[in-house]
Design an enzyme around this catalytic site. Structure first.
Site, PDB file in Angstrom:
ATOM      1  N   LYS A  34       0.824  -1.207   0.000  1.00 48.65           N
ATOM      2  CA  LYS A  34       0.000   0.000   0.000  1.00 48.65           C
ATOM      3  C   LYS A  34       0.858   1.257   0.000  1.00 48.65           C
ATOM      4  O   LYS A  34       0.594   2.207  -0.754  1.00 48.65           O
ATOM      5  CB  LYS A  34      -0.915  -0.032   1.224  1.00 48.65           C
ATOM      6  CG  LYS A  34      -2.023   0.984   1.220  1.00 48.65           C
ATOM      7  CD  LYS A  34      -2.983   0.698   2.398  1.00 48.65           C
ATOM      8  CE  LYS A  34      -2.154   0.509   3.655  1.00 48.65           C
ATOM      9  NZ  LYS A  34      -2.895   0.249   4.859  1.00 48.65           N
ATOM     10  N   THR A  52       3.896   1.492  -1.094  1.00 53.19           N
ATOM     11  CA  THR A  52       4.563   1.526  -2.396  1.00 53.19           C
ATOM     12  C   THR A  52       3.655   2.159  -3.446  1.00 53.19           C
ATOM     13  O   THR A  52       4.092   2.988  -4.252  1.00 53.19           O
ATOM     14  CB  THR A  52       4.974   0.094  -2.796  1.00 53.19           C
ATOM     15  OG1 THR A  52       5.751  -0.466  -1.736  1.00 53.19           O
ATOM     16  CG2 THR A  52       5.780   0.076  -4.073  1.00 53.19           C
ATOM     17  N   ARG A  71       2.804   8.215   7.048  1.00 53.15           N
ATOM     18  CA  ARG A  71       3.169   8.018   8.455  1.00 53.15           C
ATOM     19  C   ARG A  71       4.670   7.788   8.602  1.00 53.15           C
ATOM     20  O   ARG A  71       5.324   7.300   7.691  1.00 53.15           O
ATOM     21  CB  ARG A  71       2.437   6.789   9.013  1.00 53.15           C
ATOM     22  CG  ARG A  71       0.968   7.034   9.268  1.00 53.15           C
ATOM     23  CD  ARG A  71       0.289   5.761   9.683  1.00 53.15           C
ATOM     24  NE  ARG A  71       0.234   4.816   8.577  1.00 53.15           N
ATOM     25  CZ  ARG A  71      -0.118   3.547   8.676  1.00 53.15           C
ATOM     26  NH1 ARG A  71      -0.431   3.045   9.857  1.00 53.15           N
ATOM     27  NH2 ARG A  71      -0.153   2.766   7.626  1.00 53.15           N
ATOM     28  N   LYS A  84      11.478  -6.106  10.199  1.00 52.46           N
ATOM     29  CA  LYS A  84      11.558  -5.614   8.833  1.00 52.46           C
ATOM     30  C   LYS A  84      11.928  -4.145   8.841  1.00 52.46           C
ATOM     31  O   LYS A  84      11.946  -3.494   9.872  1.00 52.46           O
ATOM     32  CB  LYS A  84      10.184  -5.792   8.175  1.00 52.46           C
ATOM     33  CG  LYS A  84       9.033  -5.196   9.019  1.00 52.46           C
ATOM     34  CD  LYS A  84       7.944  -4.635   8.158  1.00 52.46           C
ATOM     35  CE  LYS A  84       7.059  -3.677   8.943  1.00 52.46           C
ATOM     36  NZ  LYS A  84       6.211  -2.857   8.141  1.00 52.46           N
ATOM     37  N   ALA A  90      -3.263   1.634  13.748  1.00 57.24           N
ATOM     38  CA  ALA A  90      -4.525   1.644  13.017  1.00 57.24           C
ATOM     39  C   ALA A  90      -5.583   0.775  13.709  1.00 57.24           C
ATOM     40  O   ALA A  90      -6.687   0.641  13.208  1.00 57.24           O
ATOM     41  CB  ALA A  90      -4.307   1.175  11.588  1.00 57.24           C
ATOM     42  N   PHE A  99      -3.829  -0.369   7.648  1.00 61.05           N
ATOM     43  CA  PHE A  99      -4.579  -1.627   7.537  1.00 61.05           C
ATOM     44  C   PHE A  99      -5.478  -1.640   6.292  1.00 61.05           C
ATOM     45  O   PHE A  99      -5.235  -0.914   5.327  1.00 61.05           O
ATOM     46  CB  PHE A  99      -5.403  -1.888   8.795  1.00 61.05           C
ATOM     47  CG  PHE A  99      -4.574  -2.225  10.026  1.00 61.05           C
ATOM     48  CD1 PHE A  99      -3.209  -2.448   9.959  1.00 61.05           C
ATOM     49  CD2 PHE A  99      -5.175  -2.315  11.274  1.00 61.05           C
ATOM     50  CE1 PHE A  99      -2.468  -2.774  11.099  1.00 61.05           C
ATOM     51  CE2 PHE A  99      -4.441  -2.636  12.418  1.00 61.05           C
ATOM     52  CZ  PHE A  99      -3.105  -2.871  12.321  1.00 61.05           C
ATOM     53  N   PHE A 119       2.801  -7.693  -8.931  1.00 60.26           N
ATOM     54  CA  PHE A 119       3.916  -8.466  -8.395  1.00 60.26           C
ATOM     55  C   PHE A 119       4.527  -9.265  -9.537  1.00 60.26           C
ATOM     56  O   PHE A 119       3.870  -9.522 -10.544  1.00 60.26           O
ATOM     57  CB  PHE A 119       3.434  -9.399  -7.273  1.00 60.26           C
ATOM     58  CG  PHE A 119       3.383  -8.726  -5.935  1.00 60.26           C
ATOM     59  CD1 PHE A 119       2.534  -7.634  -5.722  1.00 60.26           C
ATOM     60  CD2 PHE A 119       4.186  -9.143  -4.880  1.00 60.26           C
ATOM     61  CE1 PHE A 119       2.476  -6.990  -4.497  1.00 60.26           C
ATOM     62  CE2 PHE A 119       4.139  -8.511  -3.647  1.00 60.26           C
ATOM     63  CZ  PHE A 119       3.282  -7.437  -3.455  1.00 60.26           C
ATOM     64  N   TRP A 164       6.633  -0.852  -8.129  1.00 58.70           N
ATOM     65  CA  TRP A 164       7.785  -1.364  -7.382  1.00 58.70           C
ATOM     66  C   TRP A 164       9.003  -1.359  -8.311  1.00 58.70           C
ATOM     67  O   TRP A 164      10.012  -0.721  -8.033  1.00 58.70           O
ATOM     68  CB  TRP A 164       7.522  -2.782  -6.861  1.00 58.70           C
ATOM     69  CG  TRP A 164       8.481  -3.231  -5.794  1.00 58.70           C
ATOM     70  CD1 TRP A 164       8.269  -3.198  -4.446  1.00 58.70           C
ATOM     71  CD2 TRP A 164       9.805  -3.756  -5.987  1.00 58.70           C
ATOM     72  NE1 TRP A 164       9.382  -3.650  -3.779  1.00 58.70           N
ATOM     73  CE2 TRP A 164      10.353  -4.005  -4.698  1.00 58.70           C
ATOM     74  CE3 TRP A 164      10.601  -4.021  -7.102  1.00 58.70           C
ATOM     75  CZ2 TRP A 164      11.631  -4.504  -4.501  1.00 58.70           C
ATOM     76  CZ3 TRP A 164      11.889  -4.521  -6.907  1.00 58.70           C
ATOM     77  CH2 TRP A 164      12.379  -4.766  -5.609  1.00 58.70           C
TER      78      TRP A 164
END
Lengths: 555, 555
Positions: A69, A71, A92, A103, A271, A299, A379, A407
């Protein structure tokens, strides 16, 4: 293939002064933090008559496969900037806890990232540290008040305000403090949350300025007296010190995307127990700078978008003009029952079954008077057939859609152009935004409305403690606050295993937590984790710094 | 009379870029933090063949009357700059805890202040927050290691590394963490210190660069295994992540005095359980920029100066070339038995009696092969007769002395000129610096040497637990570390009530705490407070922010 960190490092950054100048930010509004970060003082930026339009990026119900999201948000911003529209992205800030745990942060991915990635993920301009300090100053002052005689009669067993750290630290979830004898305080149960779960964070992100911030801080309920009256920050007189600790942090942070689009990265509430969107101040500033502002809700749309409409939009004049719902072939398959290790294979039946999840989210957006645009985040495992099928499905549903190849094709490339075109078209269409429920509705009915209208549940069931809380909320005059649902992000229901678009279920409200400073009532369903733990093999153990200062292990 | 905040605000600040340019800092070394603060990357500043000389400012035993050591440090720096010498001041950063509790920070006073005072006292460039994060990341990773199977066999009852907050929070001194059942960790006793008491802070201030920092972090002992072997950060593999969290903080912060003298304000360890001086990196950088560097040691000379000579000087090549001992008429009277409420009145007998304290400090400085200069910090209640008498006393003692009128007469005025002249003369004299004891001496003998030579005690007495620790220190091969005495600052003895120059006393060592990363053994005498509490009426309750962002209540 290059990883996010490699791509981020290989990017040529422009001095943040150039980004600011191009965005129309006057010199006197800019406070540099190194060469590539700056704080912007909104009071030094002239307000525009015609504010920029707001594009809210949200998503179908998330899966462990990842939807990208952030990205898409960054890639869409870059693509809009490519059209020549003055564009600012509002995002954010990432929390340090997950960075050390699992991560990297929430700075996008691939060629659609905000940079400098390492600095944004580590300390950044110190906003979360300031929020941690303000939160913990209040906590220390509450315990000190009790220690020094407890004039207000605060019941140490009924203090609801917890300490925070920007850290994943499981061992601090439940603690006993004040041990060691009469000189060391009053023993009581307490616990630490992660900073993003602090009510101070929620307030920081909803406040429209320093005065509104101070007023909201004053309204925080820290606990209850022995005779069950709420005790507020105003009773303790701490709102001034807290606002002072937050005053510089309150200025939005300017960075850039790999393509050089300006991005305001500011604030980052959870969230679930909070509203999950960057600061209202950043979004407002962006609307004074740009024609189009792209922002993101946390979310899936059942949580993030609903809260944006019912909480954030009401707290400040930042209603969305268009909504983008991010979907992926992989996530649709997962919602259609395909196991996680088979997502790379074509599975037309699974894909079709999974669209039930997306359909419910799209229907929900229309309930707020808005027309969604679907962004299919591409993807590498997606086949052209799958993508075409999904575009055709959207068309049959009467929804605009585009494949976003951001991406690998972001960073100013054409991968987001089609999506940008659809979004610009959506912005031209008339919309008639309205929140889902009126504030005058009872808290119980507001929750029932969200649960039935957005989640598709038959009804809501309140636990005995939750029913008691409903009475207290009425008695304390907190009935007119919007509700903030704390529910799993993985299902429309409160059962993580029910993917797709479940039917015939009841949502169980376990507890209600009034956040009187933030101005909402949190409805807790299931177990909500406000202090994450570290995994067996934390990312921190792979991190390091080379002698020349280059970080490693940060992705 | 104007207070410190008024004076600080009325000062005209130069852009920090101008201060940096005048100090010879190349553009590429400068990272701006707003207009008046910057970080300086020492790797981008050319090293000079002939390093600047170091003037260490220390003091007689402090009294509640206040000696103004930081004020003299700043005023002396300004006065040296007035002589045309390239001068840089190196100071500690203030901690937020005391700012919210009792008072403003450690930024000097009157017209001898480093500015912007408010920003330096609140968050500054975030260094202490980075140190807090690095400390607490380690703590979380220790508990996570135990939770995830405890491969190293860490005994939860013998974890010595504590969490920290930059806050005065009495209730966190003694806590029980890990409550709530098997999913929430292992219950154990723990506690929080204030950030300035963290071993990470001590390491940060002793490290010569990022590699030395990483190596020292790796050597921290976090606790012991069930079979009593020390567990280090290296065993856990966390030094890389900690160094990464600290890498930007490690660059010294540049600000200015009211007179425009460059000041590096960086790091701030406690002067009891740590060595109490700004970062070695800042002092080294200052020596590459300036002919004269003025720096300050914490507490009185028995603690701060002794630690500078025996710990800091050894850790890096920063031996002092001259030592200034700050004395005041008021403090001398207090050491001479005059009650606190009578310090404004002339009292020749009390004044003379109090010189015993100063004499012992002056003698101590000569034991390191250095010639002290006395700075008589003038207070408004001092009479010319008292000041003349003290100058004459110094002359008879064979010690150079000057009245420093830097509170009211600082800011580039002539108030520090005479002191500057004496200091420059002292720098010309030959000195033969050597630490007090060789590192090969046993820990017990090192402590005895400090206690007898510096404090004037008859002997030292070790508690039974301390004797046991001495055995462990030998067994673990930590015998060659210098010692770091944690003693009250108010007396040469370990009894706060024995002012002046007590004789015939024994110092009681209650405990020994090996700080294997910082590289010293803390010898604890009496009760050492590592987490202060807030007072009955905390300064925080008087703080606030005006709508235009102006802070109030911060002094």
């Amino acid at each position: 293939m290059a990883n996010d960190l490699d791509i981020s490092r290989a990017a040529t950054m422009q001095p943040i002064t150039s980004i600011a100048a191009a965005a129309g930010i006057p010199d006197e509004a800019l406070e540099l933090y190194g060469r590539y970060k700056a704080k912007v003082d909104p009071d030094q930026v002239p307000a525009r008559e015609e504010k920029g339009k707001v594009v809210l990026v949200t998503a179908m119900s998330p899966t462990p496969a990842g939807e990208g999201k952030s990205t898409v948000t960054v890639g869409l911003g870059d693509a809009l900037a490519r059209t020549g529209r003055r564009t600012v992205i509002a995002l954010r800030e990432p929390s340090l806890g997950p960075v050390l745990g699992m991560k990297g942060g929430a700075t996008g991915g691939g060629y659609s990232q905000v940079i400098p990635m390492e600095e944004i993920n580590l300390h950044f301009t110190g906003d979360f540290h300031a929020i941690t300090s303000a939160n913990n100053a209040l906590a220390a002052l509450v315990d000190n008040h009790i220690f020094q005689g407890n004039e207000l009669g605060i019941d140490p067993r009924r203090i609801t305000f917890r300490r925070v750290l920007d850290m994943n630290d499981r061992a601090l979830r439940n603690v006993v403090i004040g041990l060691g004898g009469p000189g060391q305080g009053t023993p009581r149960e307490d616990g630490f949350d992660i900073t993003v779960a602090s009510e101070v964070m929620a307030i920081f992100c909803l406040a429209t300025g320093i005065e509104d911030l101070t007023s909201r801080l004053a309204l925080i309920t820290v606990g209850y007296t022995y005779d069950r009256r709420p005790v507020t920050v105003a009773d303790l007189g701490v709102q001034g010190a807290m606002a002072l600790l937050l005053k510089d942090a309150l200025k939005p942070n300017l960075v850039q995307t790999i393509a050089g689009t300006p991005a305001l990265v500011h604030g980052g509430p959870f969230a679930n127990i909070a509203h999950g969107c960057n600061s209202v101040i950043a979004t407002s500033l962006a609307r004074d700078l740009a024609d189009v502002v792209v922002t993101e809700a946390g979310f899936g749309a059942d949580l993030g978008a609903e809260k944006y409409m019912d909480i954030t939009s009401r707290a400040a004049d930042v209603a969305p003009d268009a909504v983008v719902v991010v979907a992926t072939i992989r996530a649709l398959k997962m919602h259609g029952g395909v196991p996680r290790d088979r997502l790379d294979e074509p599975n037309p039946a699974g894909l079709e079954a999974g669209t039930a999840n997306l359909r419910r989210h799209l229907r929900n957006i229309t309930k707020f008077g808005l027309n969604p645009v679907v962004a299919i985040n591409r993807f590498t495992s997606d086949t052209p057939q799958e993508l075409d099928w999904l575009l055709e499905w959207c068309s049959q549903e009467g929804v605009e859609a585009a494949v976003a190849d951001v991406w690998a094709g972001g960073g100013g490339g054409p991968g987001g152009d089609e999506l940008a075109g659809k979004v610009l078209a959506a912005l031209e269409k008339p919309s008639a935004f309205s929140p889902l429920y009126p504030l005058q509705m009872s808290v119980e009915e507001k929750i029932r409305t969200v649960v039935q209208e957005i989640y598709g549940a038959d009804d809501v069931e309140f636990s005995v403690p939750a029913l008691r809380r409903l009475e207290e909320i009425k008695a304390n005059g907190w009935e007119n606050f919007p509700v903030c649902m704390a529910k799993t992000q993985y299902s429309f229901s409160d059962d993580v295993s029910r993917l797709g678009a479940p039917e015939g279920f009841t949502v169980h409200v376990r507890d209600l937590v009034p956040k009187t400073g933030a101005g909402f009532i949190v409805a807790v369903t299931g177990a909500v984790m406000t202090m994450p733990g570290l995994p067996k093999s934390p990312a921190a153990l792979r991190m390091g710094v080379a002698p020349d200062g280059t970080p490693s292990g940060l992705f």
